[in-house]
Write an enzyme that holds these catalytic residues in place. Structure first.
Site, PDB file in Angstrom:
ATOM      1  N   CYS A 222     -34.921  58.794  26.455  1.00  0.00           N
ATOM      2  CA  CYS A 222     -35.612  59.991  25.815  1.00  0.00           C
ATOM      3  C   CYS A 222     -35.101  60.463  24.565  1.00  0.00           C
ATOM      4  O   CYS A 222     -35.437  61.209  23.807  1.00  0.00           O
ATOM      5  CB  CYS A 222     -36.143  60.977  26.920  1.00  0.00           C
TER       6      CYS A 222
ATOM      7  N   GLU B  25     -38.867  66.973  32.071  1.00  0.00           N
ATOM      8  CA  GLU B  25     -38.063  66.585  30.877  1.00  0.00           C
ATOM      9  C   GLU B  25     -38.680  65.376  30.506  1.00  0.00           C
ATOM     10  O   GLU B  25     -39.045  64.304  30.962  1.00  0.00           O
ATOM     11  CB  GLU B  25     -36.654  66.200  31.364  1.00  0.00           C
TER      12      GLU B  25
ATOM     13  N   GLY C 179     -40.040  61.773  32.350  1.00  0.00           N
ATOM     14  CA  GLY C 179     -40.936  60.701  32.073  1.00  0.00           C
ATOM     15  C   GLY C 179     -41.919  61.206  31.117  1.00  0.00           C
ATOM     16  O   GLY C 179     -41.236  62.008  30.105  1.00  0.00           O
ATOM     17  N   SER C 180     -42.723  60.590  30.621  1.00  0.00           N
ATOM     18  CA  SER C 180     -43.580  60.590  29.374  1.00  0.00           C
ATOM     19  C   SER C 180     -44.362  61.714  29.347  1.00  0.00           C
ATOM     20  O   SER C 180     -44.421  62.335  30.502  1.00  0.00           O
ATOM     21  CB  SER C 180     -44.703  59.317  29.345  1.00  0.00           C
ATOM     22  N   THR C 181     -44.590  62.352  28.114  1.00  0.00           N
ATOM     23  CA  THR C 181     -45.384  63.493  27.942  1.00  0.00           C
ATOM     24  C   THR C 181     -46.608  63.342  28.428  1.00  0.00           C
ATOM     25  O   THR C 181     -47.304  64.418  29.041  1.00  0.00           O
ATOM     26  CB  THR C 181     -45.331  63.788  26.401  1.00  0.00           C
TER      27      THR C 181
ATOM     28  N   GLY D 284     -46.200  63.671  32.038  1.00  0.00           N
ATOM     29  CA  GLY D 284     -45.829  65.147  32.365  1.00  0.00           C
ATOM     30  C   GLY D 284     -46.981  66.341  32.142  1.00  0.00           C
ATOM     31  O   GLY D 284     -46.900  67.275  33.149  1.00  0.00           O
TER      32      GLY D 284
END
Length: 486
Positions: free
Chosen positions: A287, A253, A231-233, A236
């Site tokens: 991504c 990831e 998912g999103s940083t 994450g």
């Protein structure tokens, strides 16, 4: 009649303890496509307990039986493409070609996981003691907490669970609120029908307002030994921090700010088609999507003219129309977010070469900009929409510097007809993945997949995925009594 799904816990479909349901809204029509049980922390605890209870028996099952289950699941999934197309269009606005690609790759991921079950795991080591045998043995970690995202729901829903299951773990998966059927229940259904024992895979969906509570409950549950998140940083970092505070391994990831580099020796017919695919497949909601197209000055004018013309002609519209290339984003809010990034860039001096303007519901036009500079939000942030930035460079060193000018490091494409030159550049690009002679979007089930920097750490795919979800143990066998000094 609207579909409703209860939680899947211990092999049974059960309502959430607190009752209630969450609406699964179509981004294209704005109507409720389905409802799912709104799980909370107490439901996560139930699911983790079921997974923990199922753990001893799953890795003890004959490996050929475990392999057969995964192979049957692959065949079942491959045979349900029509339902997959319906789910992905209804939940996330996925186009027909994107849904079919998801079906094919997800099935191959299950087959790759099946092959890993009976592949050799471990090594025989040299031992210091005479007559001793040393072994490095891989064993499952236990219960894995998994997060499955919406943007490639079948691919990433399968990826969240396939390697953990192949390694002998049990799993509790939290599917995205934007595609809980596609990335959660649909995947679990084919595995359950294939013969996966009760409790080995559990699914806890939730209402959007309870997402943080459910995620924290899953990561921090004592019986959960490892976490994987795609998912999103931003999210994450939260997941990774929660896991690290408890010394739990996490495979993350995350987002990308990926570059597609067009060298001066590129075949421009191929380069234009490749870049358009790499940027606009699934409306840029991958991504690996190419946010930045970096073009050598010697070919920049011709490439730009041809690329902009191709992008301007890409069909936009309903995800159910087979001719649609750029379908709706996951929500009208997502489309407005992308439009705001474009407005900010234009207000600060960027030029729109095609597209731009306001979205129509969840559909944002395919957009190409140039003149994007560091003070603009789009320069640093992941677009995650049908938008790219064109920039130029004078030589290979400048191309590498531009590609590396980001905190992210997921993937990169280098379009060239000179493989040796491309490989030299690839070795200097700070990403987990580089494709020479191709664009930035590619995924194969046997390959190590993951990024560096703010794109995360750890690797899915092939033997790397099985190793990621295993503990390596050192075991020795003494064939004669050793001598002790006292």
């Amino acid at each position: 009649m609207t579909t409703h799904r209860d939680l899947l816990i211990g092999g049974r479909d059960v309502p959430a303890l607190a009752g209630g349901a969450a609406a699964d809204v179509s981004p294209h029509t704005g109507e409720v496509f389905a409802t799912v049980a709104a799980g909370r922390a107490a439901d996560v605890a139930r699911a983790v307990a079921a997974a923990d209870a199922a753990f001893p028996d799953w890795p003890a099952l004959d490996p050929y039986a475990r392999r057969s289950i995964l192979l049957r699941a692959a065949d079942l999934l491959a045979g349900r493409s029509e339902r997959a197309v319906e789910l992905m269009a209804g939940e996330a606005g996925g186009t027909v070609p994107w849904a079919m690609f998801n079906v094919g790759l997800a099935a191959e991921m299950l087959r790759e996981a099946a092959a890993a079950v009976t592949a050799p795991h471990g090594e025989v080591l040299a031992a210091q003691e005479a007559g001793a045998l040393g072994l490095a043995v891989r064993q499952p970690v236990g219960v894995v907490g998994a997060f499955a995202p919406w943007n490639a729901p079948l691919i990433l829903g399968v990826r969240a669970v396939a390697a953990p299951l192949a390694a002998g773990n049990t799993v509790v998966v939290k599917p995205s609120e934007d595609a809980p059927l596609s990335c959660g229940y649909f995947v679990a259904d084919v595995l359950r029908e294939a013969g996966l024992p009760d409790g080995v895979l559990n699914v806890v969906s939730n209402a959007r307002e309870d997402a943080a509570e459910v995620a924290e409950a899953l990561v921090t549950a004592p019986a959960v030994r490892m976490v994987n998140f795609t998912g999103s940083t931003r999210t994450g970092r939260i997941i990774g921090t929660l896991a690290a505070q408890r010394l739990k391994p996490a495979l993350l990831e995350l987002g990308g700010k990926n570059a597609i580099i067009v060298l001066d020796d590129a075949d421009l017919d191929h380069a234009v088609d490749a870049a358009a695919f790499g940027v606009f497949m699934n409306a840029g909601q991958i991504c690996m999507s190419g946010d930045r197209v970096l073009v050598h000055r010697a070919v920049a004018e011709e490439f730009t003219e041809r690329f902009v013309a191709k992008v301007a002609a890409l069909p936009c519209g309903a995800p159910t129309d087979p001719s649609t290339v750029v379908g709706p984003l996951v929500s009208p809010d997502a489309a407005r977010r992308v439009a705001a990034l474009v407005r900010d860039a234009v207000a600060k001096g960027a030029t729109v070469l095609t597209g731009g303007g306001e979205p129509s519901g969840a559909i944002h036009p395919a957009t190409v900009l140039t003149g994007v500079t560091p003070e603009m939000e789009l320069y640093h942030g992941e677009a995650f929409g049908p938008v790219c930035v064109l920039d130029t460079f004078a030589d290979d060193d400048a191309a590498v510097a531009l590609a590396n000018a980001t905190e992210h490091g997921l993937t990169c494409g280098i379009l060239t007809e000179n493989g040796t030159r491309g490989l030299r550049l690839a070795r200097r690009i700070r990403t987990g993945i580089v494709h020479v002679g191709d664009q930035s979007v590619a995924d194969e089930p046997q390959a190590p997949f993951g990024g560096v920097g703010s794109s995360g750490y750890g690797r899915f795919g092939g033997r790397w995925g099985v190793e990621a979800f295993s503990d390596t143990r050192w075991v020795t066998l003494a064939t004669r009594h050793p001598h002790y000094p006292f």
